[in-house]
Design an enzyme around this catalytic site. Structure first.
Site, short mmCIF file in Angstrom:
data_model
loop_
_atom_site.label_atom_id
_atom_site.label_comp_id
_atom_site.label_asym_id
_atom_site.label_seq_id
_atom_site.Cartn_x
_atom_site.Cartn_y
_atom_site.Cartn_z
N CYS A 51 -42.88 -31.93 -36.64
CA CYS A 51 -42.49 -32.54 -35.36
C CYS A 51 -41.06 -33.10 -35.42
O CYS A 51 -40.12 -32.32 -35.48
CB CYS A 51 -43.53 -33.57 -34.96
N ARG A 55 -44.83 -34.22 -21.34
CA ARG A 55 -45.00 -34.37 -22.77
C ARG A 55 -46.13 -33.43 -23.19
O ARG A 55 -47.11 -33.27 -22.46
CB ARG A 55 -45.38 -35.83 -23.05
N HIS A 63 -49.78 -32.09 -36.11
CA HIS A 63 -50.26 -33.28 -36.81
C HIS A 63 -51.75 -33.08 -37.03
O HIS A 63 -52.32 -32.08 -36.60
CB HIS A 63 -50.06 -34.53 -35.96
N1 GLN Z 1 -39.81 -37.76 -30.89
C1 GLN Z 1 -40.04 -36.36 -30.91
C2 GLN Z 1 -40.58 -35.83 -29.59
O1 GLN Z 1 -41.19 -36.55 -28.84
C3 GLN Z 1 -40.97 -35.99 -32.04
C4 GLN Z 1 -42.35 -36.57 -31.90
C5 GLN Z 1 -43.13 -36.58 -33.16
O2 GLN Z 1 -42.59 -36.43 -34.25
N2 GLN Z 1 -44.41 -36.83 -33.06
O3 GLN Z 1 -40.44 -34.67 -29.31
#
Ligand code: GLN
Length: 222
Positions: free
Chosen positions: A96, A131, A195
């Site tokens: 990520c 998101r 994840h």
């Molecule tokens: N901050 C980054 C995004 O929102 C990565 C998120 C994360 O590592 N969980 O895309």
């Protein structure tokens, strides 16, 4: 006597550790122990010296946008060693936020552009839609993977020949809502939005362990 200590560099463990990504390292430690290896895990954080070639594996976990801005300021110090390490085909996993920072940039939802290492030709942008949160399920060269994603950045490859996706989506978004592809594979660098942690998928954990053991053998006999 054989060297049975596997050295893992955990980049910015204290800043980049969202959604249980440290579990990836714990799972590797578990399987390596079964093979008779002990594991040394070094947190390489702000200001710490780092030579990737001292390690058998480099791990770079996920993080929030703010932590990514902090890390991005320190990161250029490691561009040379990580470029050589990745191009030499040694194993690294970026999850990520850690995945995003290996590319050229990540433009966030607040309009900030976080500069990445620029080692591999891909970029990440926030787009107004949404998101990307939820379960993911995809196929890889090692079989199926089930995980969890939560990111606002959408990742696009700038060189489709050089970079291969890690998987083909069955469920979830992966890199972005259009391509139906998850993550990236370049030599033994793996980038992923997964994840959960990713390596609870034992097929992937064992494949990465194999890469680690092969490189370890070369590293300690060099
Ligand atoms: N901050 C980054 C995004 O929102 C990565 C998120 C994360 O590592 N969980 O895309």
């Amino acid at each position: 006597m054989a060297d049975t200590t596997i050295k893992i560099a955990y980049l910015y463990e204290d800043l980049m550790n969202t959604y249980g990504d440290s579990g990836d390292v714990k799972i590797l430690r578990f399987f390596l122990k079964k093979e008779g290896y002990t594991t040394q895990i070094d947190n390489v954080s702000l200001g710490d010296p780092f030579n990737a070639f001292d390690y058998d594996f480099v791990f770079f976990g996920g993080g929030q946008d703010f932590e990514q801005t902090v890390v991005a300021k320190d990161l250029p110090r490691h561009k040379e060693t990580l470029t050589e390490y990745i191009n030499a085909g040694h194993p690294m996993l970026g999850v990520c936020g850690g995945y995003q920072l290996v590319g050229t940039y990540y433009k966030t939802n607040s309009g900030i552009t976080i500069k990445g290492l620029g080692i591999l030709p891909f970029h990440t942008v926030f787009k107004a839609d949404k998101r990307m949160i939820g379960n993911t399920h995809y196929t890889t060269q090692w079989g199926e993977v089930r995980a969890f994603e939560n990111h606002s950045g959408q990742t696009y490859f700038d060189d489709q020949e050089m970079l291969q996706p890690l998987g083909d989506m069955i469920e979830g978004y992966g890199n972005n809502p259009q391509d139906k592809k998850e993550g990236l594979r370049y030599r033994n660098f793996i980038g992923t939005y997964s994840h959960g942690p990713l390596l609870r998928n034992i097929n992937v954990a064992k494949a990465i362990m194999q890469m680690i053991l092969e490189w370890h053998e070369k590293r300690v006999t060099a």
